[in-house]
Motif scaffolding. Structure first.
Motif, PDB file in Angstrom:
ATOM      1  N   GLU A 169     -15.348  -8.679 -44.548  1.00 34.87           N
ATOM      2  CA  GLU A 169     -14.775  -9.982 -43.908  1.00 34.87           C
ATOM      3  C   GLU A 169     -13.463  -9.650 -43.623  1.00 34.87           C
ATOM      4  O   GLU A 169     -12.647  -9.427 -41.924  1.00 34.87           O
ATOM      5  N   LEU A 170     -12.811  -9.240 -44.272  1.00 38.82           N
ATOM      6  CA  LEU A 170     -11.004  -9.255 -44.034  1.00 38.82           C
ATOM      7  C   LEU A 170     -10.903  -7.691 -43.069  1.00 38.82           C
ATOM      8  O   LEU A 170     -10.120  -7.368 -42.440  1.00 38.82           O
TER       9      LEU A 170
ATOM     10  N   ALA B 287      -0.491  -3.417 -42.433  1.00 38.72           N
ATOM     11  CA  ALA B 287      -1.959  -4.104 -43.593  1.00 38.72           C
ATOM     12  C   ALA B 287      -2.074  -3.927 -45.238  1.00 38.72           C
ATOM     13  O   ALA B 287      -0.866  -2.825 -45.189  1.00 38.72           O
ATOM     14  N   VAL B 288      -1.795  -5.026 -45.767  1.00 34.67           N
ATOM     15  CA  VAL B 288      -1.438  -5.678 -46.953  1.00 34.67           C
ATOM     16  C   VAL B 288      -2.960  -5.118 -47.728  1.00 34.67           C
ATOM     17  O   VAL B 288      -3.729  -5.710 -47.663  1.00 34.67           O
ATOM     18  N   THR B 289      -2.795  -3.912 -48.134  1.00 31.78           N
ATOM     19  CA  THR B 289      -4.029  -3.048 -48.303  1.00 31.78           C
ATOM     20  C   THR B 289      -3.768  -3.535 -49.851  1.00 31.78           C
ATOM     21  O   THR B 289      -3.062  -3.958 -50.617  1.00 31.78           O
ATOM     22  N   LYS B 290      -5.153  -2.604 -50.463  1.00 27.81           N
ATOM     23  CA  LYS B 290      -5.127  -2.827 -51.878  1.00 27.81           C
ATOM     24  C   LYS B 290      -5.471  -4.514 -52.841  1.00 27.81           C
ATOM     25  O   LYS B 290      -5.514  -4.793 -53.537  1.00 27.81           O
ATOM     26  N   ALA B 291      -5.967  -5.339 -51.554  1.00 30.90           N
ATOM     27  CA  ALA B 291      -6.200  -6.646 -51.685  1.00 30.90           C
ATOM     28  C   ALA B 291      -7.305  -7.065 -53.026  1.00 30.90           C
ATOM     29  O   ALA B 291      -6.758  -8.497 -53.198  1.00 30.90           O
TER      30      ALA B 291
ATOM     31  N   LEU C  72      -1.921  -8.554 -41.485  1.00 27.42           N
ATOM     32  CA  LEU C  72      -3.114  -8.639 -42.083  1.00 27.42           C
ATOM     33  C   LEU C  72      -2.971  -7.893 -43.718  1.00 27.42           C
ATOM     34  O   LEU C  72      -3.265  -7.331 -43.800  1.00 27.42           O
ATOM     35  N   PRO C  73      -3.992  -9.171 -44.997  1.00 24.40           N
ATOM     36  CA  PRO C  73      -4.890  -8.832 -45.660  1.00 24.40           C
ATOM     37  C   PRO C  73      -5.830  -8.007 -45.414  1.00 24.40           C
ATOM     38  O   PRO C  73      -6.853  -8.285 -44.536  1.00 24.40           O
ATOM     39  N   VAL C  74      -6.167  -6.731 -46.365  1.00 28.27           N
ATOM     40  CA  VAL C  74      -7.566  -5.608 -46.162  1.00 28.27           C
ATOM     41  C   VAL C  74      -7.289  -5.161 -47.196  1.00 28.27           C
ATOM     42  O   VAL C  74      -6.238  -4.823 -48.332  1.00 28.27           O
ATOM     43  N   CYS C  75      -8.305  -4.511 -47.461  1.00 32.27           N
ATOM     44  CA  CYS C  75      -9.210  -4.532 -48.387  1.00 32.27           C
ATOM     45  C   CYS C  75      -9.833  -3.152 -48.865  1.00 32.27           C
ATOM     46  O   CYS C  75     -11.118  -3.210 -47.515  1.00 32.27           O
TER      47      CYS C  75
END
Length: 264
Positions: free
Chosen positions: A248-249, A181-185, A228-231
């Protein structure tokens, strides 16, 4: 001399009792399998400052007031935190948030989720070099760290976790899943595709090479990997990543977790 009728009743009673004892002995295993099927355990890993707890709060639909209070803390937890997600269909997840600090409690948590009670999946959180710098114990003032330093620390942290994942995967028959999870998008909204590429297997990046090594050790067929990108929290309509896009992310991440867990 015992009559045939009485002997038959005694034999029947013995058979019923034996069957009941067998059923009782198997009950804990069946209950455990049912629990794992409906509520798989997910390890949430990653270095300190990437937002593991905040993401787990969003995924578990934890009370927004408590989540907001936790988000305001400037230090990560030193102990493993637990979150549970439940829905109306009696399905969900049991999240185990592993401390990011390199302390004895973190190593103990890693042993628990990857050895003592192996989890069903791993949600590894990264921040593309945008993790919140943490002050070392006993110091005051604002912590400073360059993005390059954070990426290097993130890679070192991943090496430790990847070793545990490989060790767990080779000991089990069923496949293991991993979601990066690629956070802080919101901090790299214009560069999300490049960030996802950096964390993907076969990308040729430093992180991608580590993932390729992991798949080679664990067996590619036994380890599925998604990126997956996420914020955890978006901004206003005119922000780089509006709240609607952030939702949505998060929804895409939730859907993939549900697919991997057999919930859909």
């Amino acid at each position: 001399m015992q009559s045939p009728l009485r002997h038959g009743k005694a034999a029947l009673g013995t058979t019923i009792a034996t069957g009941a004892l067998a059923a009782l002995s198997q009950a804990p295993d069946r209950a455990s399998r049912l629990l794992r099927h409906r509520y798989p355990t997910v390890a949430v890993t990653g270095m300190t400052g990437v937002g593991k707890t905040r993401l787990a709060d969003r995924l578990s639909r934890r009370a927004s007031t408590q989540a907001a209070a936790d988000a305001g803390q400037d230090v990560g937890s030193a102990v493993m935190e637990r979150r549970t997600r439940r829905n109306a269909r009696l399905r969900g997840y049991r999240f185990r948030v592993v401390p990011g600090e390199n302390a004895a409690t973190r190593l103990g948590a890693l042993d628990e989720v990857f050895h003592d009670e192996p989890v069903d999946g791993v949600l590894h959180v990264v921040a593309h070099g945008h993790a919140t710098p943490r002050r070392t114990g006993g110091t005051s003032g604002t912590a400073l760290a360059s993005r390059e330093e954070q990426l290097a620390a993130e890679l070192e942290d991943w090496s430790i976790t990847a070793h545990r994942i490989a060790s767990m995967a080779v000991r089990r028959e069923r496949p293991t899943w991993l979601v990066i999870a690629v956070t802080k998008a919101d901090l790299f909204a214009d560069d999300i595709d490049a960030a996802v590429h950096y964390y993907s297997p076969g990308s040729g990046s430093a992180f991608g090479d580590k993932l390729d090594e992991l798949r080679a050790l664990a067996g590619g067929a036994k380890l599925s990997i998604d990126v997956l990108p996420v914020c955890a929290q978006g901004g206003g309509k005119k922000s780089a990543l509006p709240d609607r896009t952030a939702t949505e992310l998060l929804g895409r991440l939730e859907l993939r977790l549900a697919q991997l867990s057999g919930h859909v």
